[in-house]
Design a protein around this motif. Structure first.
Motif, PDB file in Angstrom:
ATOM      1  N   LYS A 156      -0.116   5.423  37.523  1.00 32.00           N
ATOM      2  CA  LYS A 156      -1.511   5.503  37.105  1.00 32.00           C
ATOM      3  C   LYS A 156      -2.225   6.761  37.597  1.00 32.00           C
ATOM      4  CE  LYS A 156      -5.378   3.656  35.418  1.00 32.00           C
ATOM      5  NZ  LYS A 156      -6.345   4.678  35.839  1.00 32.00           N
ATOM      6  N   TRP A 174       0.446   0.904  39.108  1.00 28.45           N
ATOM      7  CA  TRP A 174      -0.880   1.310  39.548  1.00 28.45           C
ATOM      8  C   TRP A 174      -0.805   2.364  40.660  1.00 28.45           C
ATOM      9  CZ3 TRP A 174      -5.744   0.816  37.898  1.00 28.45           C
ATOM     10  CH2 TRP A 174      -6.782   1.114  38.803  1.00 28.45           C
ATOM     11  N   HIS A 175       0.075   2.149  41.628  1.00 25.36           N
ATOM     12  CA  HIS A 175       0.151   3.062  42.779  1.00 25.36           C
ATOM     13  C   HIS A 175       0.983   4.312  42.509  1.00 25.36           C
ATOM     14  CE1 HIS A 175      -1.972   0.583  45.646  1.00 25.36           C
ATOM     15  NE2 HIS A 175      -1.199  -0.453  45.385  1.00 25.36           N
TER      16      HIS A 175
END
Length: 384
Positions: A200, A196-197
């Motif tokens: 993404k 995610w960090h």
């Protein structure tokens, strides 16, 4: 764990280990071969013990010092490190902004994920550029010109990575060069926070500075890494450094020096200073620690030649020992990367505040009001 539970730089390492896939953690944390130098770099600080005087008024202290033509608020610099986008999206920008807030220099790597221009857009007061010399001299000159246009007044030329070290811990995560093993891919899937960090926001990171020179289909991930490894100038020698001195009108630093003879050569060629370094134990295993050669290099080069140092520093006491032995400032790499990987912007702010507070506290306990009062008289070398 929350950043509130980070009380020193080593705590960030443990937090980053939990948050990063093993391949990404090993890339930063690992060293060459058996990692003898990697371990020795941290163990060597035990060889010196403080001899603190007492009953000296050190209630008012300053850590300020001149570095590269500007005042720094502490004797710490952010070391040049490559491919930081693998740890967190925009990690280079996060590091640069952290340096700006702390009032210390940020040294950007040739192989940073962000470009020179992207860092310059952050309005960093102390933006330095680190150069790997490439085979194509036009590319090298292009990088120098871009650094000048970005306002970089200090160029740091790395000379100790012409032939890459054998980083076995890193290699174990791949089934073939630049292709993760099945086990590593599964491990990535088990770290959704990292995905995610890091992935993404913009996908697989590339090498921002090399983008103008690399074909579009090779600008990210393995393609950029392959281009860089192929383009490293393996004929780099002192004549190349002399040529760079002619091309670069600003301050010039040579990074990766460990011998008195090489330090004197750099001084004779007109370098403004050197970085005493074994590349954090990532190149030739079994080398001396920079701390072991620092006193002799200071004696040979005189009091006015600037000496920076890196490799293995984790505590403010480590940094003060180096300053007492003759270093002007210390470059920090891995621990700051771990702080960004673990907590992003808040992580680098916390890490720098912790290490600067440790330096200040050590200065107070040694009865010193400023950095100029440090010296070898405050240290005792442990007998072997």
């Amino acid at each position: 764990m929350s950043r509130r539970h980070a009380f020193n730089l080593n705590d960030f390492r443990q937090q980053a280990k939990a948050k990063l896939p093993a391949f990404a953690f090993s890339y930063v944390d690992g060293g060459a071969d058996d990692e003898v130098t990697l371990r020795h770099n941290q163990q060597v600080f035990d060889n010196w013990r403080f001899v603190p005087p007492v009953l000296i008024n050190a209630s008012q202290r300053s850590l300020h010092l001149p570095l590269g033509g500007k005042q720094a608020l502490a004797p710490v610099m952010i070391a040049p490190t490559g491919y930081n986008g693998m740890l967190r999206h925009e990690a280079d920008l996060i590091l640069a902004r952290g340096a700006q807030r702390a009032g210390i220099p940020y040294i950007q790597s040739t192989v940073s994920t962000a470009s020179i221009e992207e860092i310059a857009a952050q309005n960093i007061d102390r933006h330095w550029f680190q150069l790997y010399v490439l085979k194509d001299r036009q590319v090298t000159l292009g990088l120098l010109q871009r650094a000048k246009q970005a306002g970089c007044e200090n160029l740091v030329v790395s000379v100790d990575a012409v032939h890459f070290g054998n980083r076995e811990r890193d290699k174990r995560h791949y089934r073939r060069p630049m292709k993760l093993s099945i086990a590593s891919l599964i491990d990535v899937a088990l770290h959704p926070g990292w995905v995610w960090h890091t992935l993404k926001p913009a996908g697989m990171p590339g090498f921002g500075n090399l983008k103008p020179y690399v074909p579009a289909d090779k600008q990210r991930g393995a393609g950029g890494a392959s281009y860089f490894s192929e383009q490293m100038d393996t004929t780099l020698d002192w004549s190349t450094v002399a040529w760079l001195r002619e091309q670069w009108g600003g301050r010039l630093w040579i990074k990766g020096i460990l011998s008195v003879e090489d330090a004197k050569k750099a001084q004779g060629l007109g370098a403004d200073g050197i970085v005493i370094s074994n590349h954090g134990g990532r190149q030739l295993d079994g080398t001396v620690s920079p701390m072991e050669v620092l006193p002799a290099i200071r004696k040979a080069c005189g009091a006015d030649f600037s000496l920076l140092i890196d490799s293995g520093f984790r505590r403010g006491t480590d940094i003060v020992k180096a300053l007492a032995l003759g270093a002007n400032a210390v470059l920090l790499g891995r621990p700051l990367l771990f702080s960004v990987a673990a907590h992003g912007e808040a992580g680098i702010n916390k890490a720098l505040s912790l290490i600067i507070a440790e330096i200040d506290r050590t200065l107070a306990q040694l009865g010193c009001s400023n950095l100029s009062q440090l010296g070898p008289h405050l240290l005792s070398l442990k007998s072997t």
